[in-house]
Design an enzyme around this catalytic site. Structure first.
Site, PDB file in Angstrom:
ATOM      1  N   ASN A 173       0.796  -1.232   0.000  1.00  0.00           N
ATOM      2  CA  ASN A 173       0.000   0.000   0.000  1.00  0.00           C
ATOM      3  C   ASN A 173       0.828   1.281   0.000  1.00  0.00           C
ATOM      4  O   ASN A 173       0.370   2.304  -0.501  1.00  0.00           O
ATOM      5  CB  ASN A 173      -0.922  -0.025   1.237  1.00  0.00           C
ATOM      6  CG  ASN A 173      -1.528   1.330   1.507  1.00  0.00           C
ATOM      7  OD1 ASN A 173      -2.495   1.720   0.853  1.00  0.00           O
ATOM      8  ND2 ASN A 173      -0.945   2.082   2.432  1.00  0.00           N
TER       9      ASN A 173
ATOM     10  N   TYR B 134      12.647  15.618 -15.286  1.00  0.00           N
ATOM     11  CA  TYR B 134      11.758  14.970 -14.304  1.00  0.00           C
ATOM     12  C   TYR B 134      10.388  15.641 -14.272  1.00  0.00           C
ATOM     13  O   TYR B 134      10.279  16.858 -14.134  1.00  0.00           O
ATOM     14  CB  TYR B 134      12.389  15.035 -12.911  1.00  0.00           C
ATOM     15  CG  TYR B 134      11.643  14.242 -11.879  1.00  0.00           C
ATOM     16  CD1 TYR B 134      11.611  12.864 -11.917  1.00  0.00           C
ATOM     17  CD2 TYR B 134      10.946  14.885 -10.854  1.00  0.00           C
ATOM     18  CE1 TYR B 134      10.913  12.126 -10.965  1.00  0.00           C
ATOM     19  CE2 TYR B 134      10.253  14.155  -9.897  1.00  0.00           C
ATOM     20  CZ  TYR B 134      10.246  12.774  -9.965  1.00  0.00           C
ATOM     21  OH  TYR B 134       9.557  12.053  -9.031  1.00  0.00           O
TER      22      TYR B 134
HETATM   23  N1  LIG Z   1      -4.695   9.824  -1.343  1.00  0.00           N
HETATM   24  C1  LIG Z   1      -5.173   9.595  -2.552  1.00  0.00           C
HETATM   25  O1  LIG Z   1      -5.927  10.388  -3.130  1.00  0.00           O
HETATM   26  C2  LIG Z   1      -4.774   8.338  -3.275  1.00  0.00           C
HETATM   27  C3  LIG Z   1      -5.465   8.022  -4.473  1.00  0.00           C
HETATM   28  C4  LIG Z   1      -5.117   6.865  -5.151  1.00  0.00           C
HETATM   29  C5  LIG Z   1      -4.135   6.048  -4.658  1.00  0.00           C
HETATM   30  N2  LIG Z   1      -3.466   6.376  -3.509  1.00  0.00           N
HETATM   31  C6  LIG Z   1      -2.423   5.468  -3.032  1.00  0.00           C
HETATM   32  O2  LIG Z   1      -2.709   5.109  -1.702  1.00  0.00           O
HETATM   33  C7  LIG Z   1      -1.502   4.673  -1.059  1.00  0.00           C
HETATM   34  C8  LIG Z   1      -1.428   5.297   0.313  1.00  0.00           C
HETATM   35  O3  LIG Z   1      -1.283   6.699   0.174  1.00  0.00           O
HETATM   36  P1  LIG Z   1      -2.000   7.746   1.136  1.00  0.00           P
HETATM   37  O4  LIG Z   1      -2.865   8.597   0.274  1.00  0.00           O
HETATM   38  O5  LIG Z   1      -2.551   7.090   2.325  1.00  0.00           O
HETATM   39  O6  LIG Z   1      -0.751   8.688   1.499  1.00  0.00           O
HETATM   40  P2  LIG Z   1       0.089   8.816   2.864  1.00  0.00           P
HETATM   41  O7  LIG Z   1      -0.802   9.229   3.984  1.00  0.00           O
HETATM   42  O8  LIG Z   1       1.230   9.715   2.519  1.00  0.00           O
HETATM   43  O9  LIG Z   1       0.608   7.362   3.127  1.00  0.00           O
HETATM   44  C9  LIG Z   1       1.674   6.817   2.395  1.00  0.00           C
HETATM   45  C10 LIG Z   1       2.395   5.833   3.265  1.00  0.00           C
HETATM   46  O10 LIG Z   1       3.496   5.310   2.499  1.00  0.00           O
HETATM   47  C11 LIG Z   1       4.627   5.320   3.342  1.00  0.00           C
HETATM   48  N3  LIG Z   1       5.912   5.360   2.642  1.00  0.00           N
HETATM   49  C12 LIG Z   1       6.379   6.313   1.821  1.00  0.00           C
HETATM   50  N4  LIG Z   1       7.634   6.031   1.449  1.00  0.00           N
HETATM   51  C13 LIG Z   1       7.970   4.863   2.058  1.00  0.00           C
HETATM   52  C14 LIG Z   1       9.134   4.064   2.105  1.00  0.00           C
HETATM   53  N5  LIG Z   1      10.268   4.399   1.470  1.00  0.00           N
HETATM   54  N6  LIG Z   1       9.114   2.919   2.822  1.00  0.00           N
HETATM   55  C15 LIG Z   1       8.014   2.560   3.516  1.00  0.00           C
HETATM   56  N7  LIG Z   1       6.882   3.294   3.540  1.00  0.00           N
HETATM   57  C16 LIG Z   1       6.870   4.432   2.828  1.00  0.00           C
HETATM   58  C17 LIG Z   1       4.461   6.584   4.187  1.00  0.00           C
HETATM   59  O11 LIG Z   1       5.323   6.511   5.313  1.00  0.00           O
HETATM   60  P3  LIG Z   1       5.976   7.860   5.951  1.00  0.00           P
HETATM   61  O12 LIG Z   1       4.970   8.390   6.912  1.00  0.00           O
HETATM   62  O13 LIG Z   1       7.220   7.350   6.582  1.00  0.00           O
HETATM   63  O14 LIG Z   1       6.236   8.793   4.825  1.00  0.00           O
HETATM   64  C18 LIG Z   1       2.994   6.469   4.531  1.00  0.00           C
HETATM   65  O15 LIG Z   1       2.789   5.600   5.607  1.00  0.00           O
HETATM   66  C19 LIG Z   1      -0.369   5.072  -2.011  1.00  0.00           C
HETATM   67  O16 LIG Z   1       0.074   3.925  -2.711  1.00  0.00           O
HETATM   68  C20 LIG Z   1      -1.027   6.040  -2.973  1.00  0.00           C
HETATM   69  O17 LIG Z   1      -0.391   6.053  -4.234  1.00  0.00           O
HETATM   70  C21 LIG Z   1      -3.791   7.494  -2.806  1.00  0.00           C
END
Ligand SMILES: NC(=O)c1ccc[n+]([C@@H]2O[C@H](COP(=O)([O-])OP(=O)(O)OC[C@H]3O[C@@H](n4cnc5c(N)ncnc54)[C@H](OP(=O)(O)O)[C@@H]3O)[C@@H](O)[C@H]2O)c1
Length: 321
Positions: free
Chosen positions: A99, A184
């Protein structure tokens, strides 16, 4: 790290590893999955944030069986250590939720020199899945329900709202990873990493056919309140600020609870037992982008990913011809 060696695996409840479980969708999914009686391992890169998540979940539900274990998906060494630590617990594995994810504002590299977004969102999970596959297979051989769940995103699809903004997502097998910081494009790189998630899931489902292990992916919906957008540029932040009221009015914006529910559904819902190679948006099965079904790209990309993470022969999963 926690150790709990037990030979009799039948004593265990169902065990789920979820990455990125200290924040946003992952944290919410971890709560919901543990509420269903699963033992949940919160695989997070920061010890303080991971332990806080563990305590927060236990505060809400004192009987929750959740535990932080350190995992940095931006480090191949950390991934290997995490798997060793997990093996030392002697626990079986039923569900792996890939995730964690990020979108960076500028070009960054992982410890191993990969571009950060592809490195964490795809390559880190690619290696993690391979290293945990034997554990999943053992559980499946006992006839238990075993699942791999990948959090992708609708933006992988150039025909989706958001996915239609900017250059369309595409995996170019001759140039999979951005190496030039000057060219990028953070949004394109994020979209490509989410297309990588879908291609990986479908190819995994094909390779694991008849193994008893299912692989599905999902989009949790657009949830701006998570930490995902913390690093986006000022310009994108401002644009979001302007359109957010309209998106909320249109009902496009979802809550963290909703997003967690989608992950928990794909990970645990009885009605999805045995279902594999599917893509869910919110709670509905949906078609993903045209390119995500391209088997040639999936196989080529798989091979490149194996080479990037220097996958040992013994972990390789043969392609289905
Ligand atoms: N939010 C949206 O609108 C949305 C929509 C579609 C898909 N998604 C997907 O949902 C998933 C969760 O995202 P979220 O929206 O909940 O964002 P989030 O609150 O930023 O959560 C992301 C998580 O990934 C962890 N992470 C980042 N880099 C990492 C690393 N190097 N090793 C281990 N963990 C790491 C973060 O840990 P840290 O706290 O240490 O940074 C955090 O726990 C992602 O795959 C994202 O692409 C989100």
């Amino acid at each position: 790290m926690f150790t709990d060696n037990q030979d009799d695996t039948s004593k265990h409840s169902r065990v789920c590893i979820i990455t990125g479980a200290n924040s946003g969708i992952g944290l919410e999914a971890a709560k919901q999955i543990s509420d269903k009686g699963y033992e949940v391992i919160l695989a997070c890169r920061s010890e303080s944030r991971g332990k806080k998540a563990e305590n927060d979940i236990k505060d809400l539900n004192p009987s929750a069986n959740v535990k932080f274990m350190k995992l940095d998906l931006g480090s191949l060494d950390s991934i290997r250590h995490f798997v060793d630590d997990f093996h030392a617990t002697g626990k079986p594995l039923h569900v792996l939720c890939n995730n964690a994810g990020l979108e960076t504002s500028g070009y960054q590299q992982t410890e191993d020199g990969f571009e950060m977004t592809l490195g964490v969102n795809h390559l880190g999970h690619f290696l993690l899945t391979h290293l945990l596959l034997e554990d999943l297979k053992k559980t499946a051989e006992r006839g238990e329900d075993v699942r791999i769940v990948v959090t992708a995103s609708e933006v992988h699809n150039p025909k989706s709202p958001g996915g239609d903004r900017g250059v369309p997502a595409h995996i170019d097998l001759d140039n999979v990873m951005v190496t030039d910081p000057d060219s990028y494009d953070s949004w394109l790189t994020y979209k490509n990493s989410k297309l990588a998630n879908v291609l990986f899931t479908y190819e995994l489902a094909r390779r694991l056919k008849d193994s008893g292990i299912t692989a599905n992916c999902l989009c949790p919906g657009f949830i701006p309140e998570t930490g995902l957008l913390r690093d986006i540029s000022m310009m994108r932040r401002f644009a979001l600020y302007l359109v957010l009221p309209l998106l909320k009015w249109k009902g496009v914006v979802r809550t963290v609870k909703d997003g967690g529910e989608t992950v928990a559904m794909v990970a645990t819902d009885e009605k999805l037992k045995g279902v594999s190679g599917k893509y869910y948006v919110n709670t509905e099965e949906k078609e993903s982008s045209k390119e995500s079904y391209d088997k040639e790209i999936a196989i080529g990309f798989w091979k490149i990913s194996e080479n990037f993470v220097k996958l040992d022969e013994k972990y390789k999963i043969p392609a289905v011809m």
